[in-house]
Design a protein around this motif. Structure first.
Motif, PDB file in Angstrom:
ATOM      1  N   VAL A   1       0.836  -1.201   0.000  1.00 31.21           N
ATOM      2  CA  VAL A   1       0.000   0.000   0.000  1.00 31.21           C
ATOM      3  C   VAL A   1       0.869   1.247   0.000  1.00 31.21           C
ATOM      4  CG1 VAL A   1      -1.650   1.368   1.343  1.00 31.21           C
ATOM      5  CG2 VAL A   1      -1.955  -1.108   1.151  1.00 31.21           C
ATOM      6  N   ALA A   2       0.522   2.206  -0.885  1.00 30.73           N
ATOM      7  CA  ALA A   2       1.097   3.552  -0.851  1.00 30.73           C
ATOM      8  C   ALA A   2      -0.036   4.490  -0.454  1.00 30.73           C
ATOM      9  CB  ALA A   2       1.671   3.943  -2.210  1.00 30.73           C
ATOM     10  N   GLY A   3       0.032   5.032   0.747  1.00 33.62           N
ATOM     11  CA  GLY A   3      -1.081   5.800   1.281  1.00 33.62           C
ATOM     12  C   GLY A   3      -0.784   7.278   1.431  1.00 33.62           C
ATOM     13  N   GLN A   4      -1.721   8.105   0.979  1.00 37.00           N
ATOM     14  CA  GLN A   4      -1.618   9.545   1.197  1.00 37.00           C
ATOM     15  C   GLN A   4      -2.467   9.900   2.404  1.00 37.00           C
ATOM     16  OE1 GLN A   4      -2.810  12.035  -2.068  1.00 37.00           O
ATOM     17  NE2 GLN A   4      -2.792  13.903  -0.841  1.00 37.00           N
ATOM     18  N   ALA A   5      -1.824  10.424   3.439  1.00 38.38           N
ATOM     19  CA  ALA A   5      -2.547  10.788   4.650  1.00 38.38           C
ATOM     20  C   ALA A   5      -1.738  11.796   5.437  1.00 38.38           C
ATOM     21  CB  ALA A   5      -2.814   9.553   5.514  1.00 38.38           C
ATOM     22  N   GLN A   6      -2.428  12.732   6.049  1.00 43.98           N
ATOM     23  CA  GLN A   6      -1.775  13.726   6.887  1.00 43.98           C
ATOM     24  C   GLN A   6      -1.505  13.148   8.270  1.00 43.98           C
ATOM     25  OE1 GLN A   6      -4.761  16.700   6.978  1.00 43.98           O
ATOM     26  NE2 GLN A   6      -4.473  17.355   4.870  1.00 43.98           N
TER      27      GLN A   6
ATOM     28  N   GLU B   1       6.228   9.028   6.154  1.00 46.93           N
ATOM     29  CA  GLU B   1       6.498  10.401   5.738  1.00 46.93           C
ATOM     30  C   GLU B   1       7.567  10.446   4.636  1.00 46.93           C
ATOM     31  OE1 GLU B   1       6.851  13.134   9.007  1.00 46.93           O
ATOM     32  OE2 GLU B   1       4.822  12.656   9.669  1.00 46.93           O
ATOM     33  N   ALA B   2       7.267   9.729   3.577  1.00 51.16           N
ATOM     34  CA  ALA B   2       8.213   9.614   2.457  1.00 51.16           C
ATOM     35  C   ALA B   2       8.547  10.969   1.852  1.00 51.16           C
ATOM     36  CB  ALA B   2       7.635   8.683   1.382  1.00 51.16           C
ATOM     37  N   ASP B   3       7.571  11.867   1.811  1.00 53.70           N
ATOM     38  CA  ASP B   3       7.844  13.192   1.247  1.00 53.70           C
ATOM     39  C   ASP B   3       8.923  13.916   2.026  1.00 53.70           C
ATOM     40  OD1 ASP B   3       5.988  13.175   3.340  1.00 53.70           O
ATOM     41  OD2 ASP B   3       5.088  15.077   2.743  1.00 53.70           O
ATOM     42  N   ARG B   4       8.926  13.716   3.346  1.00 49.08           N
ATOM     43  CA  ARG B   4       9.949  14.357   4.173  1.00 49.08           C
ATOM     44  C   ARG B   4      11.309  13.712   3.971  1.00 49.08           C
ATOM     45  NH1 ARG B   4       9.245  19.224   4.658  1.00 49.08           N
ATOM     46  NH2 ARG B   4       7.076  19.668   5.092  1.00 49.08           N
ATOM     47  N   MET B   5      11.333  12.445   3.652  1.00 45.58           N
ATOM     48  CA  MET B   5      12.607  11.792   3.341  1.00 45.58           C
ATOM     49  C   MET B   5      13.286  12.512   2.172  1.00 45.58           C
ATOM     50  SD  MET B   5      12.985   9.162   5.417  1.00 45.58           S
ATOM     51  CE  MET B   5      12.079   7.888   6.311  1.00 45.58           C
ATOM     52  N   PHE B   6      12.493  12.843   1.160  1.00 45.95           N
ATOM     53  CA  PHE B   6      13.027  13.583   0.012  1.00 45.95           C
ATOM     54  C   PHE B   6      13.441  14.993   0.429  1.00 45.95           C
ATOM     55  CE2 PHE B   6      10.725  10.296  -2.291  1.00 45.95           C
ATOM     56  CZ  PHE B   6      11.558  10.052  -3.367  1.00 45.95           C
TER      57      PHE B   6
ATOM     58  N   MET C   1       5.899   8.176  -5.763  1.00 45.95           N
ATOM     59  CA  MET C   1       5.394   7.004  -6.476  1.00 45.95           C
ATOM     60  C   MET C   1       6.492   6.303  -7.254  1.00 45.95           C
ATOM     61  SD  MET C   1       2.521   6.772  -5.257  1.00 45.95           S
ATOM     62  CE  MET C   1       2.322   5.201  -6.081  1.00 45.95           C
ATOM     63  N   GLU C   2       7.487   7.039  -7.698  1.00 46.64           N
ATOM     64  CA  GLU C   2       8.632   6.405  -8.360  1.00 46.64           C
ATOM     65  C   GLU C   2       9.345   5.478  -7.378  1.00 46.64           C
ATOM     66  OE1 GLU C   2      12.227   7.861 -11.260  1.00 46.64           O
ATOM     67  OE2 GLU C   2      12.017   8.907  -9.346  1.00 46.64           O
ATOM     68  N   LEU C   3       9.505   5.940  -6.140  1.00 43.72           N
ATOM     69  CA  LEU C   3      10.115   5.096  -5.113  1.00 43.72           C
ATOM     70  C   LEU C   3       9.259   3.861  -4.851  1.00 43.72           C
ATOM     71  CD1 LEU C   3      12.496   5.036  -3.015  1.00 43.72           C
ATOM     72  CD2 LEU C   3      10.867   6.016  -1.381  1.00 43.72           C
ATOM     73  N   ALA C   4       7.938   4.059  -4.814  1.00 41.25           N
ATOM     74  CA  ALA C   4       7.031   2.934  -4.589  1.00 41.25           C
ATOM     75  C   ALA C   4       7.126   1.915  -5.725  1.00 41.25           C
ATOM     76  CB  ALA C   4       5.601   3.449  -4.443  1.00 41.25           C
TER      77      ALA C   4
ATOM     78  N   VAL D   1      -1.003  -0.651  -4.071  1.00 38.02           N
ATOM     79  CA  VAL D   1      -2.295   0.004  -4.259  1.00 38.02           C
ATOM     80  C   VAL D   1      -2.177   1.425  -3.710  1.00 38.02           C
ATOM     81  CG1 VAL D   1      -4.760  -0.064  -3.765  1.00 38.02           C
ATOM     82  CG2 VAL D   1      -3.471  -2.201  -3.975  1.00 38.02           C
ATOM     83  N   LYS D   2      -2.496   2.397  -4.535  1.00 42.74           N
ATOM     84  CA  LYS D   2      -2.427   3.796  -4.135  1.00 42.74           C
ATOM     85  C   LYS D   2      -3.736   4.196  -3.466  1.00 42.74           C
ATOM     86  CE  LYS D   2      -1.569   8.431  -5.990  1.00 42.74           C
ATOM     87  NZ  LYS D   2      -1.349   9.207  -7.240  1.00 42.74           N
ATOM     88  N   VAL D   3      -3.638   4.656  -2.242  1.00 46.87           N
ATOM     89  CA  VAL D   3      -4.821   4.987  -1.451  1.00 46.87           C
ATOM     90  C   VAL D   3      -4.708   6.425  -0.966  1.00 46.87           C
ATOM     91  CG1 VAL D   3      -6.058   4.499   0.690  1.00 46.87           C
ATOM     92  CG2 VAL D   3      -5.208   2.622  -0.692  1.00 46.87           C
ATOM     93  N   SER D   4      -5.797   7.173  -1.064  1.00 43.56           N
ATOM     94  CA  SER D   4      -5.817   8.530  -0.550  1.00 43.56           C
ATOM     95  C   SER D   4      -7.061   8.726   0.295  1.00 43.56           C
ATOM     96  CB  SER D   4      -5.803   9.559  -1.689  1.00 43.56           C
ATOM     97  OG  SER D   4      -5.914  10.863  -1.179  1.00 43.56           O
ATOM     98  N   ALA D   5      -6.851   9.077   1.553  1.00 47.12           N
ATOM     99  CA  ALA D   5      -7.988   9.337   2.434  1.00 47.12           C
ATOM    100  C   ALA D   5      -8.616  10.682   2.129  1.00 47.12           C
ATOM    101  CB  ALA D   5      -7.543   9.292   3.894  1.00 47.12           C
TER     102      ALA D   5
END
Length: 416
Positions: free
Chosen positions: A53-58, A168-173, A208-211, A219-223
């Motif tokens: 799962v690749a999840g978008q969540a705050q 928090e993959a975005d913060r890793m970048f 998503m490239e990393l995923a 599976v891309k999931v966004s809450a």
């Protein structure tokens, strides 16, 4: 790649209706949870089916509990034994604070399971962590730098990892950790031999490239597919000259009377300056910045979480992993220069369905970042024009001057 979560589900799902092991359910109930949050409702059925799962969540949406519940379930339903120095699950987080928070949540939710959990991060006893990592540990939570340090020394191995979590993959970048992440991921079993979860406040091309590279058809999931900001947050924007920002902030603090207030500045120097000024005006406040000693950082954060410290001033990097319930106000003393930081900042309030207020002070130095922020969040931030009486221009309470005071008074009103 498939997509889920395009439409919300009206009625929350009870955890008892999910196919979870009894020790995991007991931990969930001991933590006070009965029903899934939207991100948990979307991800847990997929996780229980064995999917990546690749999840978008705050922050504050329950994503940590989602991946911990999935991790516990996978490990408990696998007969494989844990050997010394070969953990079966790896959770990677960008900061020490977030690592500590995940570890605390894992101990709470996993208290009825036989699984052992270890946090690995910089700033505390290096040798004690190393010795603990050499023992039988089921789940390791760590920051990239310390994990790589121990990997290079062959203190532990990743060859037995069955569950991988990148939080928090975005913060890793943003923090420059992506090379470290790839170093770690290349030492794991192949993606089809493990289950992997990636969570991020935003799921753009780089995440998503990393995923795609390291996960098995995730599976891309966004809450929150259409709305990045939380609906319960009341957003307010004030346009103000730089020299008027502190008087306006003082007036807002007096008017709002928030119980737990998180204030953001763009630099370490500005954060410390602001915390010092608020203290002079009688407000109990402290700053957390990237150069603060780790033990002091944890002490300050503990005081803020427990309500002993009503005002915390922070930079974006230093605040990562600061997951605190009951933050009534987030104040952007400086407009963030990265639009995603705005989303991260205001996500600190209105957590778990509560309401909150996010106030932004836009001066001439940082106002140019506003259009990009409003493009990202998809709406204009409501503007209010402060009445003259809202500017509190009284001098701080008199006290015996200290040696540094005269020097500080000669500084300009707000350091950059």
């Amino acid at each position: 790649m498939s997509e889920a979560g395009k439409h919300g589900i009206a009625m929350p799902v009870a955890f008892r209706t999910l196919d979870l092991p009894e020790p995991v359910l007991q931990g969930i109930e001991a933590a006070g949870f009965t029903h899934c949050t939207p991100i948990q409702e979307l991800t847990l059925p997929l996780i229980l089916q064995g999917k990546d799962v690749a999840g978008q969540a705050q922050t504050g949406t329950g994503k940590t509990a989602a991946f911990l519940i999935g991790c516990f379930t996978r490990l408990l339903r696998t007969d494989r034994m844990t050997s010394p120095g070969t953990p079966r699950a790896l959770i990677v987080a960008p900061t020490r604070e977030l690592t500590v928070q995940i570890h605390e949540d894992a101990r709470l939710l996993g208290q009825f399971t036989p699984l052992s959990i270890l946090a690995v991060y910089g700033g505390i006893d290096y040798h004690r962590q190393r010795d603990a990592l050499r023992q039988k540990v089921d789940i390791v939570v760590g920051t990239p730098g310390r994990l790589i340090d121990y990997l290079r020394q062959r203190v532990f191995s990743l060859k037995a990892v069955q569950v991988l979590v990148i939080d928090e993959a975005d913060r890793m970048f943003d923090m420059g950790f992506i090379k470290d992440i790839r170093y770690i991921l290349r030492r794991l079993p192949p993606y089809h031999a493990r289950q992997s979860f990636l969570f991020s406040a935003t799921l753009g091309y780089r995440e998503m490239e990393l995923a795609y590279e390291f996960m098995n058809n995730p599976v891309k999931v966004s809450a929150t597919p259409e709305q990045l900001t939380v609906a319960q947050v009341e957003e307010i924007l004030y346009h103000v000259a730089r020299e008027e920002k502190l008087p306006l902030l003082l007036g807002l603090l007096k008017r709002e009377r928030g119980e737990r207030i998180l204030i953001f500045a763009n630099t370490r120097r500005a954060a410390q300056w602001l915390a010092d000024r608020l203290t002079l005006y009688g407000y109990q406040s402290q700053a957390i910045t990237g150069d603060l000693d780790q033990r002091k950082r944890l002490k300050v954060m503990k005081a803020f979480k427990e309500g002993e410290l009503p005002i915390l001033v922070a930079t974006d990097v230093a605040s990562r992993g600061l997951h605190v319930e009951g933050v009534t106000h987030v104040i952007n003393y400086d407009v963030p220069q990265d639009p995603e930081d705005y989303v991260h900042r205001i996500g600190r309030t209105a957590r778990a369905g509560a309401s909150g207020k996010a106030i932004t002070l836009a001066d001439e130095g940082f106002v140019l970042a506003l259009p990009d922020i409003e493009t990202l969040i998809g709406h204009k931030i409501p503007v209010e024009w402060p009445a003259e009486e809202l500017f509190l221009k009284t001098a701080p309470p008199s006290r015996a001057p200290e040696r540094g005071d005269r020097r500080r008074r000669r500084h300009r009103p707000h350091p950059s």
